[in-house]
Scaffold this motif. Structure first.
Motif, short mmCIF file in Angstrom:
data_model
loop_
_atom_site.label_atom_id
_atom_site.label_comp_id
_atom_site.label_asym_id
_atom_site.label_seq_id
_atom_site.Cartn_x
_atom_site.Cartn_y
_atom_site.Cartn_z
N ALA A 173 0.83 -1.21 0.00
CA ALA A 173 0.00 0.00 0.00
C ALA A 173 0.86 1.26 0.00
CB ALA A 173 -0.93 -0.01 1.20
N LEU A 174 1.90 1.27 0.79
CA LEU A 174 2.77 2.45 0.86
C LEU A 174 3.60 2.60 -0.41
CD1 LEU A 174 3.98 2.22 4.57
CD2 LEU A 174 2.26 3.78 3.61
N LYS A 175 4.09 1.49 -0.91
CA LYS A 175 4.93 1.53 -2.11
C LYS A 175 4.14 2.01 -3.32
CE LYS A 175 7.62 -1.42 -5.22
NZ LYS A 175 8.05 -2.82 -5.53
N GLU A 176 2.90 1.55 -3.45
CA GLU A 176 2.11 1.85 -4.65
C GLU A 176 1.16 3.03 -4.47
OE1 GLU A 176 2.92 0.45 -7.27
OE2 GLU A 176 4.01 -1.32 -6.58
N LYS A 177 1.27 3.71 -3.32
CA LYS A 177 0.41 4.87 -3.05
C LYS A 177 -1.08 4.51 -3.20
CE LYS A 177 3.83 8.39 -4.26
NZ LYS A 177 4.98 7.46 -4.29
N VAL A 178 -1.46 3.43 -2.56
CA VAL A 178 -2.82 2.91 -2.63
C VAL A 178 -3.78 3.86 -1.91
CG1 VAL A 178 -4.31 1.08 -1.70
CG2 VAL A 178 -2.23 0.50 -2.95
N GLU A 179 -4.95 4.07 -2.51
CA GLU A 179 -5.97 4.96 -1.93
C GLU A 179 -7.14 4.19 -1.33
OE1 GLU A 179 -6.30 8.19 -5.30
OE2 GLU A 179 -5.29 6.34 -5.92
N VAL A 180 -7.37 2.97 -1.83
CA VAL A 180 -8.47 2.13 -1.34
C VAL A 180 -7.98 0.69 -1.21
CG1 VAL A 180 -10.70 1.09 -1.93
CG2 VAL A 180 -10.34 3.55 -2.28
N ILE A 181 -8.32 0.06 -0.09
CA ILE A 181 -8.10 -1.38 0.09
C ILE A 181 -9.47 -2.02 0.22
CG2 ILE A 181 -7.20 -3.19 1.61
CD1 ILE A 181 -4.96 -1.26 2.40
N ALA A 182 -9.72 -3.06 -0.57
CA ALA A 182 -10.98 -3.80 -0.50
C ALA A 182 -10.66 -5.27 -0.25
CB ALA A 182 -11.78 -3.64 -1.80
N ILE A 183 -11.23 -5.82 0.81
CA ILE A 183 -10.87 -7.19 1.21
C ILE A 183 -12.01 -7.82 2.01
CG2 ILE A 183 -9.78 -6.53 3.42
CD1 ILE A 183 -7.53 -8.58 2.67
N SER A 184 -12.11 -9.14 1.96
CA SER A 184 -13.09 -9.85 2.78
C SER A 184 -12.58 -9.98 4.20
CB SER A 184 -13.36 -11.24 2.21
OG SER A 184 -14.01 -11.17 0.97
N HIS A 185 -13.49 -9.87 5.16
CA HIS A 185 -13.12 -10.09 6.56
C HIS A 185 -12.72 -11.54 6.77
CE1 HIS A 185 -14.47 -10.43 11.01
NE2 HIS A 185 -13.19 -10.24 10.92
N VAL A 186 -13.55 -12.46 6.27
CA VAL A 186 -13.27 -13.90 6.36
C VAL A 186 -13.21 -14.45 4.94
CG1 VAL A 186 -14.13 -16.15 7.12
CG2 VAL A 186 -14.35 -14.15 8.62
N GLN A 187 -12.13 -15.16 4.63
CA GLN A 187 -11.95 -15.69 3.28
C GLN A 187 -12.79 -16.94 3.04
OE1 GLN A 187 -10.47 -14.35 0.68
NE2 GLN A 187 -10.06 -12.54 1.96
N PHE A 188 -13.51 -16.94 1.92
CA PHE A 188 -14.45 -18.02 1.63
C PHE A 188 -13.77 -19.35 1.34
CE2 PHE A 188 -13.12 -16.95 -2.57
CZ PHE A 188 -13.51 -17.95 -3.44
N LEU A 189 -12.51 -19.33 0.87
CA LEU A 189 -11.82 -20.57 0.50
C LEU A 189 -11.03 -21.19 1.64
CD1 LEU A 189 -10.41 -19.99 -3.11
CD2 LEU A 189 -12.13 -21.66 -2.39
N THR A 190 -10.70 -20.40 2.66
CA THR A 190 -9.83 -20.90 3.73
C THR A 190 -10.38 -20.67 5.13
OG1 THR A 190 -8.62 -18.81 3.87
CG2 THR A 190 -7.79 -20.47 2.32
N GLY A 191 -11.24 -19.67 5.29
CA GLY A 191 -11.71 -19.31 6.62
C GLY A 191 -10.81 -18.32 7.34
#
Length: 373
Positions: A133-151
């Motif tokens: 995020a810092l290296k690429e100057k990311v403005e938005v992070i979108a992620i699942s709280h719990v991963q559907f494939l692993t938990g």
């Protein structure tokens, strides 16, 4: 094998949660009334039922009612949010193996996408997210709280605190945790929390919930206009942007009535009690699997598992469990188990027993694995 004579064990809330008789009755009552006068009962719900539902959802999430919107599904919600950020945001960070309904709208939306990958097929290190995020100057992070494939459950407090300190907006898919995890949206450093209703909320298909921080809406005003965001008087219509801008005018009333009953039951039980119960079942399953040949994603201590446990197994194991009337999901070489408040220790023990029977029938050697206390 006569599966009809065996008890049915449902351990697949990660696929869809069970509806209560009260939820089904509420939806049926509305549909029956619609046989006579549909507009009357639709607008009755919009005037009385929807504000009550919003209050209940706010209570569940420890949020303000003014931060809650109801939508048809997760995808509708996310696309509406993406429309609000599209003109201002360039760099977005996603998890490479996240659910496609979360990743594809960004990938197809003209953003510059950066990916974080897991380690060892399970963990998503927050330290790696920070670095990218810092290296690429990311403005938005979108992620699942719990991963559907692993938990795997990511630490939202750690990730969100980093985002706040670096002017990064955090959008979270909570479809695999909302209703089974005790969120406090007021203090949680997450900007947008979205969940479909049909899994851990036990609200059935056809609805979803969005919870959005005021600061996010100020930074990225809505680019849509729902019925609730329009004022009508003698001079015509005027637009009043708010969280209701994301809420379509004609909602799935039957579905929302199902959700309303589910929320009443969850608030009565207490979501923290549900979370404690579900985690105890996950731990019991992980401990039981430690005496088998089945390898649990993330390890047998279940420390980073909140609602889902996955273990490696060939497809024939999934078919065997189905024949035993045990409902789970087999996907990509893993069996996914999602126990919820209606499950018991006996349900978990029945699953473990069936897996050991499969090993015995196939003469699979087992060995005891160490489990952390």
């Amino acid at each position: 094998m006569n599966s009809e004579k065996q008890p049915f064990t449902y351990l697949n809330t990660a696929g869809a949660g069970l509806l209560s008789p009260e939820s089904i009755a509420a939806a049926e009552d509305f549909q029956n009334k619609s046989l006579v006068n549909p507009p009357k009962y639709f607008f009755q719900f919009m005037d009385e039922g929807l504000p009550d539902l919003r209050q209940k959802m706010a209570a569940l999430l420890h949020a303000k009612p003014s931060q809650i919107a109801f939508t048809p599904n997760f995808s509708y919600s996310l696309l509406a949010v993406i429309d609000s950020i599209r003109s201002s945001v360039k760099n977005v960070l996603l998890y490479k193996d996240d659910y496609p309904s979360l990743t594809l709208p960004f990938e197809l939306g003209g953003f510059q996408i950066h990916y974080v990958e897991n380690e060892g097929g399970f963990a998503i290190p927050v330290s790696k997210i920070k670095e990218i995020a810092l290296k690429e100057k990311v403005e938005v992070i979108a992620i699942s709280h719990v991963q559907f494939l692993t938990g795997f459950a990511i630490d939202l407090n750690e990730l969100g605190t980093f985002c706040r300190g670096n002017n990064i907006s955090l959008i979270v898919d909570a479809t695999q945790s909302m209703g089974a995890f005790d969120f406090n949206f007021e203090t949680l450093p997450v900007d947008v929390l979205i969940s479909s209703s049909y899994k851990w909320l036990n609200g059935g298909f056809g609805s979803a919930v969005m919870c959005i921080k005021d600061s996010f809406m100020e930074k990225y005003p809505p680019k849509s206009a729902g019925f609730g965001s329009m004022n009508h008087d003698a001079n015509g219509w005027t637009y009043n942007p708010s969280v209701l801008s994301y809420e379509p005018g004609h909602l799935n009333v039957a579905g929302l009535l199902q959700l309303q009953k589910a929320l009443e039951q969850r608030l009565k039980t207490g979501v923290s009690a549900v979370e404690k119960h579900d985690r105890s079942l996950i731990k019991r399953l992980a401990t039981g699997l430690s005496g088998t040949s089945f390898k649990v994603a993330g390890g047998y201590d279940a420390a980073q598992l909140a609602t889902i446990l996955c273990f490696e197994a060939e497809e024939s194991v999934g078919k065997y469990l189905s024949e035993k009337n045990i409902a789970v999901t087999w996907r990509k070489g893993k069996i996914r188990v999602g126990p919820h408040f209606y499950n018991t220790n006996e349900d978990i023990d029945r699953l473990i027993g069936a897996l050991k029977e499969w090993e015995s029938e196939h003469k699979i050697p087992t060995c005891k694995k160490p489990v952390k206390a």
